[in-house]
Design a protein around this motif. Structure first.
Motif, mmCIF file in Angstrom:
data_model
loop_
_atom_site.group_PDB
_atom_site.id
_atom_site.type_symbol
_atom_site.label_atom_id
_atom_site.label_comp_id
_atom_site.label_asym_id
_atom_site.label_seq_id
_atom_site.Cartn_x
_atom_site.Cartn_y
_atom_site.Cartn_z
ATOM 1 N N PHE A 395 0.818 -1.211 0.000
ATOM 2 C CA PHE A 395 0.000 0.000 0.000
ATOM 3 C C PHE A 395 0.854 1.264 0.000
ATOM 4 C CE2 PHE A 395 -3.452 -2.581 2.257
ATOM 5 C CZ PHE A 395 -4.083 -2.851 1.056
ATOM 6 N N THR A 396 2.112 1.181 0.344
ATOM 7 C CA THR A 396 2.962 2.375 0.403
ATOM 8 C C THR A 396 3.392 2.856 -0.977
ATOM 9 O OG1 THR A 396 5.006 1.081 0.618
ATOM 10 C CG2 THR A 396 3.847 1.646 2.654
ATOM 11 N N ILE A 397 3.200 2.040 -2.013
ATOM 12 C CA ILE A 397 3.589 2.427 -3.373
ATOM 13 C C ILE A 397 2.597 3.465 -3.886
ATOM 14 C CG2 ILE A 397 4.034 1.597 -5.707
ATOM 15 C CD1 ILE A 397 4.616 -1.150 -4.490
ATOM 16 N N PRO A 398 3.035 4.670 -4.278
ATOM 17 C CA PRO A 398 2.101 5.725 -4.663
ATOM 18 C C PRO A 398 1.293 5.417 -5.915
ATOM 19 C CG PRO A 398 4.283 6.630 -4.185
ATOM 20 C CD PRO A 398 4.426 5.148 -4.253
ATOM 21 N N ASN A 399 1.830 4.611 -6.823
ATOM 22 C CA ASN A 399 1.168 4.358 -8.097
ATOM 23 C C ASN A 399 0.392 3.047 -8.046
ATOM 24 O OD1 ASN A 399 1.436 3.039 -11.072
ATOM 25 N ND2 ASN A 399 1.232 5.249 -11.214
ATOM 26 N N TYR A 400 -0.880 3.100 -8.440
ATOM 27 C CA TYR A 400 -1.748 1.923 -8.349
ATOM 28 C C TYR A 400 -1.312 0.817 -9.306
ATOM 29 C CZ TYR A 400 -5.978 -0.941 -8.435
ATOM 30 O OH TYR A 400 -6.856 -1.993 -8.367
ATOM 31 N N LEU A 401 -0.900 1.190 -10.526
ATOM 32 C CA LEU A 401 -0.493 0.175 -11.499
ATOM 33 C C LEU A 401 0.746 -0.582 -11.031
ATOM 34 C CD1 LEU A 401 -1.008 2.096 -14.873
ATOM 35 C CD2 LEU A 401 -2.476 0.353 -13.863
ATOM 36 N N MET A 402 1.735 0.134 -10.476
ATOM 37 C CA MET A 402 2.933 -0.536 -9.977
ATOM 38 C C MET A 402 2.596 -1.363 -8.741
ATOM 39 S SD MET A 402 6.082 -1.297 -10.249
ATOM 40 C CE MET A 402 6.742 -0.189 -11.505
ATOM 41 N N SER A 403 1.723 -0.872 -7.884
ATOM 42 C CA SER A 403 1.305 -1.640 -6.714
ATOM 43 C C SER A 403 0.665 -2.961 -7.126
ATOM 44 C CB SER A 403 0.329 -0.807 -5.879
ATOM 45 O OG SER A 403 -0.166 -1.560 -4.796
ATOM 46 N N THR A 404 -0.172 -2.918 -8.154
ATOM 47 C CA THR A 404 -0.795 -4.150 -8.653
ATOM 48 C C THR A 404 0.245 -5.113 -9.200
ATOM 49 O OG1 THR A 404 -2.784 -2.886 -9.215
ATOM 50 C CG2 THR A 404 -2.542 -5.051 -10.217
ATOM 51 N N SER A 405 1.233 -4.592 -9.913
ATOM 52 C CA SER A 405 2.294 -5.446 -10.458
ATOM 53 C C SER A 405 3.059 -6.147 -9.345
ATOM 54 C CB SER A 405 3.248 -4.610 -11.310
ATOM 55 O OG SER A 405 2.568 -3.971 -12.371
ATOM 56 N N ILE A 406 3.391 -5.426 -8.297
ATOM 57 C CA ILE A 406 4.121 -6.013 -7.169
ATOM 58 C C ILE A 406 3.298 -7.099 -6.493
ATOM 59 C CG2 ILE A 406 5.162 -5.521 -4.928
ATOM 60 C CD1 ILE A 406 6.726 -4.472 -7.376
ATOM 61 N N ARG A 407 2.003 -6.858 -6.364
ATOM 62 C CA ARG A 407 1.136 -7.869 -5.751
ATOM 63 C C ARG A 407 1.107 -9.146 -6.568
ATOM 64 N NH1 ARG A 407 -3.870 -4.160 -5.832
ATOM 65 N NH2 ARG A 407 -4.934 -6.157 -6.018
ATOM 66 N N ILE A 408 1.093 -9.019 -7.878
ATOM 67 C CA ILE A 408 1.041 -10.204 -8.742
ATOM 68 C C ILE A 408 2.360 -10.962 -8.693
ATOM 69 C CG2 ILE A 408 0.792 -10.967 -11.140
ATOM 70 C CD1 ILE A 408 -1.107 -8.622 -11.567
ATOM 71 N N ILE A 409 3.476 -10.232 -8.606
ATOM 72 C CA ILE A 409 4.792 -10.875 -8.598
ATOM 73 C C ILE A 409 4.940 -11.811 -7.398
ATOM 74 C CG2 ILE A 409 7.263 -10.394 -8.250
ATOM 75 C CD1 ILE A 409 6.877 -7.910 -9.989
ATOM 76 N N ARG A 410 4.290 -11.494 -6.291
ATOM 77 C CA ARG A 410 4.416 -12.326 -5.089
ATOM 78 C C ARG A 410 4.022 -13.782 -5.336
ATOM 79 N NH1 ARG A 410 2.240 -8.224 -1.657
ATOM 80 N NH2 ARG A 410 0.242 -9.305 -1.617
ATOM 81 N N PHE A 411 3.017 -14.016 -6.154
ATOM 82 C CA PHE A 411 2.505 -15.376 -6.340
ATOM 83 C C PHE A 411 3.523 -16.300 -7.015
ATOM 84 C CE2 PHE A 411 -1.347 -13.003 -5.512
ATOM 85 C CZ PHE A 411 -2.081 -13.880 -4.730
ATOM 86 N N PRO A 412 4.137 -15.925 -8.147
ATOM 87 C CA PRO A 412 5.184 -16.803 -8.691
ATOM 88 C C PRO A 412 6.396 -16.927 -7.770
ATOM 89 C CG PRO A 412 5.063 -14.757 -9.952
ATOM 90 C CD PRO A 412 3.860 -14.800 -9.077
ATOM 91 N N MET A 413 6.703 -15.872 -7.013
ATOM 92 C CA MET A 413 7.817 -15.973 -6.064
ATOM 93 C C MET A 413 7.517 -16.992 -4.972
ATOM 94 S SD MET A 413 10.311 -13.971 -7.024
ATOM 95 C CE MET A 413 11.277 -13.643 -5.568
ATOM 96 N N ILE A 414 6.276 -17.034 -4.494
ATOM 97 C CA ILE A 414 5.884 -18.028 -3.482
ATOM 98 C C ILE A 414 5.986 -19.440 -4.058
ATOM 99 C CG2 ILE A 414 3.919 -18.894 -2.148
ATOM 100 C CD1 ILE A 414 3.033 -15.964 -1.808
ATOM 101 N N ILE A 415 5.562 -19.596 -5.305
ATOM 102 C CA ILE A 415 5.640 -20.923 -5.933
ATOM 103 C C ILE A 415 7.091 -21.355 -6.094
ATOM 104 C CG2 ILE A 415 5.151 -22.202 -8.054
ATOM 105 C CD1 ILE A 415 2.638 -20.454 -8.352
ATOM 106 N N LEU A 416 7.950 -20.447 -6.539
ATOM 107 C CA LEU A 416 9.370 -20.777 -6.678
ATOM 108 C C LEU A 416 9.985 -21.134 -5.322
ATOM 109 C CD1 LEU A 416 10.560 -18.036 -9.221
ATOM 110 C CD2 LEU A 416 10.448 -20.497 -9.624
ATOM 111 N N ALA A 417 9.601 -20.389 -4.282
ATOM 112 C CA ALA A 417 10.126 -20.670 -2.942
ATOM 113 C C ALA A 417 9.652 -22.030 -2.441
ATOM 114 C CB ALA A 417 9.695 -19.578 -1.970
ATOM 115 N N GLY A 418 8.406 -22.399 -2.744
ATOM 116 C CA GLY A 418 7.890 -23.683 -2.294
ATOM 117 C C GLY A 418 8.461 -24.864 -3.045
#
Length: 498
Positions: A395-418
């Protein structure tokens, strides 16, 4: 035989033929008003779309002077008699069809070689209000509206210079829409201006629904998840970027303006950084950079540690996590993905519902679902804290589009970590860095000033220095005029009695 109206002048033409032609073009739409008036040996036709124009102005300032005039009707006499300064002449059918759809009223005197037009459009717009997607504590609160005329007025009031260019373009082959290319001629790089103009002019689409859609059409890469142009509804951010040498684009009926070229670090800047002291502004910017690391890596690190790398967790904490997860039937990767998915559902529901209900859903839903999930043994207390912290960081990211991108990136990172543990996380980080290095924004490197490295631009991208050291524009964009103000004069301080 009459010539093709799309390739040459439509006029002269019989009024009955013109009426039939216009009715055919508008599929006999009853909203098309086509009136015929007569003088001895002279006839005129007045036609327009009824709900698109100001009916009172048409009646009082156009028809009344026209019908009460004793002079013989002609294009010259009409433009002299009618006291409106926004008149024009049109000869081609396609021009008439385009202009009548934006609220122009046409007058055709039978036998003349053109039709006289007046812009009497009815302006439907909302009043100036506070920005919804970009919240500010300090600085101006006014936001752009859907009226491109209002938006241009705001920009003109902020940048009072004859060097400011608001170049008009029409985009959309089936449903044309006005687009403005905005820049300061004495600052903006000519290559950037020409590149943006070329991309806009060569765009072949039926219509542009919004500036956010236009960004996707003209971006350098359409496959990446990262936005390459900055969309803002804040006039102060827009004018500040224009002053730095960037190119702006406004779209009719869109409250969001486009800025380019843009670096990755621009999405973590806020205009509040300018209004605060330089050290406070730098602290907040560092805070956002730390937040993006937390948002991307915190939950993947938990999955990797609890799945493969128990030795990374302190013994006492490992016991606590083990007791918390003892009743959870799922492996850490499923548990984390499930909880992240629930958080995203709550976030999306809160955004789509009315404001008051959305806030209630976000707070109450998070508490109720989190408590119920722990009691049901679906997840652990420790993971709920990590997921909540990761969500807050995004939520600290001022731009909504970049915030959405960061949120999406978390999911493949979690899969790679698992699947691969810390090796998977490092693989994901390396992939992201390589991908960002390849991206460009309007032909400029996306990771500037880190790559290619420019020492003099670091204080504009990564942190702030006192104003005396901010006297130059962003050199990576190669503006015509690099100096904003003279450094020596900026540091001079004199008391009134000196």
């Amino acid at each position: 035989m009459r010539k093709n109206p799309k390739s040459s002048s439509l006029f002269p033409i019989k009024i009955e033929e013109l009426q039939q032609l216009m009715q055919n073009k508008f599929e006999n739409n009853p909203d098309l008003t086509f009136s015929i008036y007569e003088q001895p040996k002279r006839r005129i036709a007045v036609f327009y779309i009824g709900y698109m124009v100001e009916a009172e102005m048409v009646e009082n300032y156009l028809l009344r002077p026209l019908l009460n005039s004793s002079e013989k009707w002609s294009n010259k006499s009409i433009r002299n008699e009618i006291p409106l300064g926004n008149s024009d002449k049109k000869e081609r059918l396609e021009e008439i069809l385009q202009k009548i759809l934006i609220g122009e009223v046409f007058i055709y005197v039978e036998g003349e070689d053109s039709a006289v037009s007046y812009l009497l459009a009815k302006k439907e717009k909302r009043n100036l209000a506070q920005a919804e997607t970009e919240s500010l504590v300090l600085g101006p609160k006014v936001a752009f509206t859907e009226s491109i005329v209002t938006n241009m007025n705001i920009v003109r009031w902020s940048i009072r210079s004859t060097d400011l260019v608001l170049e008009k373009l029409i985009i959309g082959e089936r449903f044309p829409r006005e687009v403005r290319l905005i820049y300061v001629n004495s600052i903006a790089n000519d290559t950037d201006v020409n590149t943006m103009r070329q991309r806009l002019q060569e765009l072949e689409v039926d219509q542009i629904e919004d500036s956010s859609v236009l960004m996707q059409y003209i971006e350098d890469s359409s496959t990446t998840i990262f936005p390459q142009f900055y969309g803002t509804e804040l006039p102060d951010r827009f004018t500040y970027a224009i002053d730095k040498g960037k190119i702006g684009v406004m779209v009719e009926n869109s409250p969001t303006a486009i800025l380019a070229p843009t670096s990755f670090f621009s999405f973590f800047e806020s205009t509040e950084d300018l209004y605060m002291r330089w050290n406070a502004g730098s602290f907040l910017r560092y805070l956002r950079f730390i937040a993006i690391i937390i948002s991307i890596l915190l939950t993947p690190a938990y999955v990797a540690a609890t799945t493969f790398h128990y030795e990374l967790i302190p013994t006492q904490e490992l016991i606590t996590i083990g007791e918390s997860r003892s009743v959870v039937p799922f492996p850490p990767i499923i548990e984390t993905l499930l909880l992240e998915f629930i958080i995203e559902l709550l976030r999306e529901a809160g955004a789509r519902l009315p404001t008051k209900i959305g806030q209630t859903i976000g707070i109450v839903g998070g508490i109720v679902i989190g408590t119920a999930a722990v009691q049901a043994g679906i997840t652990s207390n420790f993971l709920i804290i990590l997921v909540a912290l990761s969500a807050l960081a995004s939520f600290t990211i001022p731009n909504y589009l970049m915030s959405t991108s960061i949120r999406i990136i978390r999911f493949p990172m979690i899969i790679l970590a698992g699947v691969l543990g810390m090796i998977g996380i490092m693989f994901g980080i390396c992939f992201l860095i390589i991908h960002l290095l390849k991206l460009k924004s309007l032909g400029r490197p996306y990771l500037s000033p880190i790559y290619p490295f420019r020492w003099e631009d670091l204080n504009k991208a990564l942190f702030r220095l006192p104003n005396a050291y901010q006297n130059k524009r962003f050199a990576s964009y190669k503006p015509k005029d690099l100096i904003r103000y003279r450094k020596r004069k900026a540091v001079q301080k004199k008391d009134i009695d000196e």
